[in-house]
Scaffold this motif. Structure first.
Motif, PDB file in Angstrom:
ATOM      1  N   ALA A  14       0.818  -1.214   0.000  1.00 35.66           N
ATOM      2  CA  ALA A  14       0.000   0.000   0.000  1.00 35.66           C
ATOM      3  C   ALA A  14       0.850   1.262   0.000  1.00 35.66           C
ATOM      4  N   ALA A  15       2.158   1.122  -0.204  1.00 39.33           N
ATOM      5  CA  ALA A  15       3.059   2.273  -0.153  1.00 39.33           C
ATOM      6  C   ALA A  15       3.898   2.375  -1.423  1.00 39.33           C
ATOM      7  N   SER A  16       4.415   3.563  -1.668  1.00 39.86           N
ATOM      8  CA  SER A  16       5.306   3.788  -2.810  1.00 39.86           C
ATOM      9  C   SER A  16       6.362   4.826  -2.412  1.00 39.86           C
ATOM     10  N   VAL A  17       7.513   4.755  -3.049  1.00 41.98           N
ATOM     11  CA  VAL A  17       8.596   5.697  -2.771  1.00 41.98           C
ATOM     12  C   VAL A  17       8.367   6.971  -3.590  1.00 41.98           C
ATOM     13  N   GLN A  18       8.422   8.126  -2.911  1.00 40.23           N
ATOM     14  CA  GLN A  18       8.216   9.414  -3.575  1.00 40.23           C
ATOM     15  C   GLN A  18       9.362  10.366  -3.242  1.00 40.23           C
ATOM     16  N   GLU A  19       9.723  11.190  -4.217  1.00 37.75           N
ATOM     17  CA  GLU A  19      10.799  12.166  -4.065  1.00 37.75           C
ATOM     18  C   GLU A  19      10.208  13.564  -3.880  1.00 37.75           C
ATOM     19  N   PHE A  20      10.801  14.344  -2.967  1.00 36.60           N
ATOM     20  CA  PHE A  20      10.370  15.716  -2.726  1.00 36.60           C
ATOM     21  C   PHE A  20      11.572  16.645  -2.828  1.00 36.60           C
ATOM     22  N   ALA A  21      11.402  17.734  -3.572  1.00 37.14           N
ATOM     23  CA  ALA A  21      12.477  18.713  -3.725  1.00 37.14           C
ATOM     24  C   ALA A  21      12.519  19.646  -2.521  1.00 37.14           C
ATOM     25  N   LYS A  22      13.632  20.337  -2.345  1.00 39.19           N
ATOM     26  CA  LYS A  22      13.757  21.307  -1.259  1.00 39.19           C
ATOM     27  C   LYS A  22      12.667  22.362  -1.387  1.00 39.19           C
ATOM     28  N   GLY A  23      11.949  22.617  -0.307  1.00 37.63           N
ATOM     29  CA  GLY A  23      10.872  23.601  -0.305  1.00 37.63           C
ATOM     30  C   GLY A  23       9.489  23.027  -0.544  1.00 37.63           C
ATOM     31  N   ASP A  24       9.394  21.767  -0.966  1.00 38.80           N
ATOM     32  CA  ASP A  24       8.074  21.151  -1.167  1.00 38.80           C
ATOM     33  C   ASP A  24       7.348  21.006   0.168  1.00 38.80           C
ATOM     34  N   ILE A  25       6.038  21.277   0.142  1.00 37.22           N
ATOM     35  CA  ILE A  25       5.213  21.133   1.339  1.00 37.22           C
ATOM     36  C   ILE A  25       4.589  19.737   1.336  1.00 37.22           C
ATOM     37  N   LEU A  26       4.920  18.961   2.325  1.00 38.37           N
ATOM     38  CA  LEU A  26       4.373  17.611   2.431  1.00 38.37           C
ATOM     39  C   LEU A  26       3.027  17.631   3.159  1.00 38.37           C
ATOM     40  N   ILE A  27       2.952  18.415   4.208  1.00 39.47           N
ATOM     41  CA  ILE A  27       1.730  18.551   5.005  1.00 39.47           C
ATOM     42  C   ILE A  27       1.540  20.021   5.321  1.00 39.47           C
ATOM     43  N   GLU A  28       0.307  20.496   5.202  1.00 38.70           N
ATOM     44  CA  GLU A  28       0.030  21.905   5.485  1.00 38.70           C
ATOM     45  C   GLU A  28      -0.872  22.028   6.704  1.00 38.70           C
ATOM     46  N   GLU A  29      -0.447  22.863   7.645  1.00 35.08           N
ATOM     47  CA  GLU A  29      -1.175  23.049   8.899  1.00 35.08           C
ATOM     48  C   GLU A  29      -2.609  23.518   8.661  1.00 35.08           C
ATOM     49  N   ALA A  30      -3.527  22.977   9.463  1.00 35.98           N
ATOM     50  CA  ALA A  30      -4.942  23.353   9.471  1.00 35.98           C
ATOM     51  C   ALA A  30      -5.718  22.824   8.264  1.00 35.98           C
ATOM     52  N   ARG A  31      -5.042  22.090   7.390  1.00 32.10           N
ATOM     53  CA  ARG A  31      -5.740  21.479   6.260  1.00 32.10           C
ATOM     54  C   ARG A  31      -5.881  19.973   6.489  1.00 32.10           C
ATOM     55  N   THR A  32      -7.064  19.486   6.150  1.00 29.22           N
ATOM     56  CA  THR A  32      -7.294  18.050   6.305  1.00 29.22           C
ATOM     57  C   THR A  32      -6.386  17.284   5.350  1.00 29.22           C
ATOM     58  N   THR A  33      -5.690  16.302   5.890  1.00 33.76           N
ATOM     59  CA  THR A  33      -4.752  15.545   5.062  1.00 33.76           C
ATOM     60  C   THR A  33      -4.754  14.079   5.467  1.00 33.76           C
ATOM     61  N   ASP A  34      -4.478  13.228   4.510  1.00 36.71           N
ATOM     62  CA  ASP A  34      -4.328  11.799   4.777  1.00 36.71           C
ATOM     63  C   ASP A  34      -2.905  11.353   4.466  1.00 36.71           C
ATOM     64  N   PHE A  35      -1.981  12.301   4.533  1.00 34.30           N
ATOM     65  CA  PHE A  35      -0.584  11.977   4.233  1.00 34.30           C
ATOM     66  C   PHE A  35       0.006  11.164   5.388  1.00 34.30           C
ATOM     67  N   LEU A  36       0.592  10.032   5.052  1.00 30.20           N
ATOM     68  CA  LEU A  36       1.331   9.225   6.004  1.00 30.20           C
ATOM     69  C   LEU A  36       2.609   8.786   5.307  1.00 30.20           C
TER      70      LEU A  36
END
Length: 243
Positions: A121-143
């Motif tokens: 159920a998982a996959s490897v993802q790349e994030f560049a410097k400055g990318d927002i993974l999770i944003e405060e006060a917004r509903t998210t299902d990021f794990l």
């Protein structure tokens, strides 16, 4: 060959004793299962079933019973299949380097075939410097699980923590439908193992053992993260204010 009635009688008595031992082993095995000493998906339980069924089969040599024999042979066959399945799950399942890293830090007590189900159920993802993974006060299902790189955690615009490799992100609000408690930004190129919300939620609903193991891992890491955030806040408060 049994050459005398005496030898035949001894043989019948021996077969009967073996059958009684098999019946006792059946009862003992089931008792141990109910009190949690043996597990239905472990090795000991099917091995004891095979031994018990074999003993009962031997006891039927003198008085053959077709229905009883079919039952005992079915028990033996099913137990052998279970043992073979367990062997294959332990020795033939393969994991990538990223998956092994995650397993070693989070899933040490989980059997390989369960870990394989979870990581599907998982996959490897790349994030560049400055990318927002999770944003405060917004509903998210990021794990996500940080494989490499570094992220900065901010709350109300203030840095409260920094997370590096082997840290978990989003475990507090995942699956709850609640707003994120903080913002997470990649402070350098970062690689994460990210779980798909739909697939993971469906798996956890169906498999209590995987759900409990993952929750326990999240609790441990959330506690460590909270302690780290407190230390980070205290250090920031002790720093002198620039004139």
């Amino acid at each position: 060959m049994l050459n005398s009635p005496f030898e035949f009688t001894e043989f019948v008595e021996l077969a009967t004793m073996i059958g009684v031992a098999g019946a006792g082993l059946y009862i003992l095995n089931y008792f141990l299962l109910q009190i949690g000493i043996v597990r239905g998906n472990g090795v000991l339980y099917p091995v004891l079933v095979i031994v018990a069924a074999s003993c009962v089969l031997i006891s039927m040599v003198e008085e053959f019973n077709l229905a009883g024999s079919i039952i005992q042979m079915a028990y033996i066959a099913i137990s052998v299949i279970g043992l073979l399945r367990g062997y294959l799950s332990r020795h033939l399942i393969r994991f990538s380097a990223a998956e092994r890293q995650f397993i070693s830090h989070h899933l040490g007590s989980l059997k390989p075939h369960h870990a394989r189900k979870l990581l599907n159920a998982a996959s490897v993802q790349e994030f560049a410097k400055g990318d927002i993974l999770i944003e405060e006060a917004r509903t998210t299902d990021f794990l996500g699980y940080v494989l490499s790189g570094r992220t900065t955690i901010l709350q109300n615009g203030q840095v409260i923590n920094v997370c590096g490799s082997d840290e978990t992100l989003g475990e507090l609000t995942f699956g709850l439908g609640l707003p994120a408690t903080a913002t997470v930004i990649a402070s350098e190129p970062t690689t994460c193992l990210v779980f798909d919300n739909f697939r993971l939620s469906r798996l956890l609903r169906r498999n209590r053992h995987i759900d409990d193991t993952l929750k326990a891992a999240h609790f441990r890491h959330a506690r460590q993260k909270l302690l780290s955030s407190n230390k980070h806040t205290l250090r920031a408060q002790k720093q002198p204010v620039a004139a």
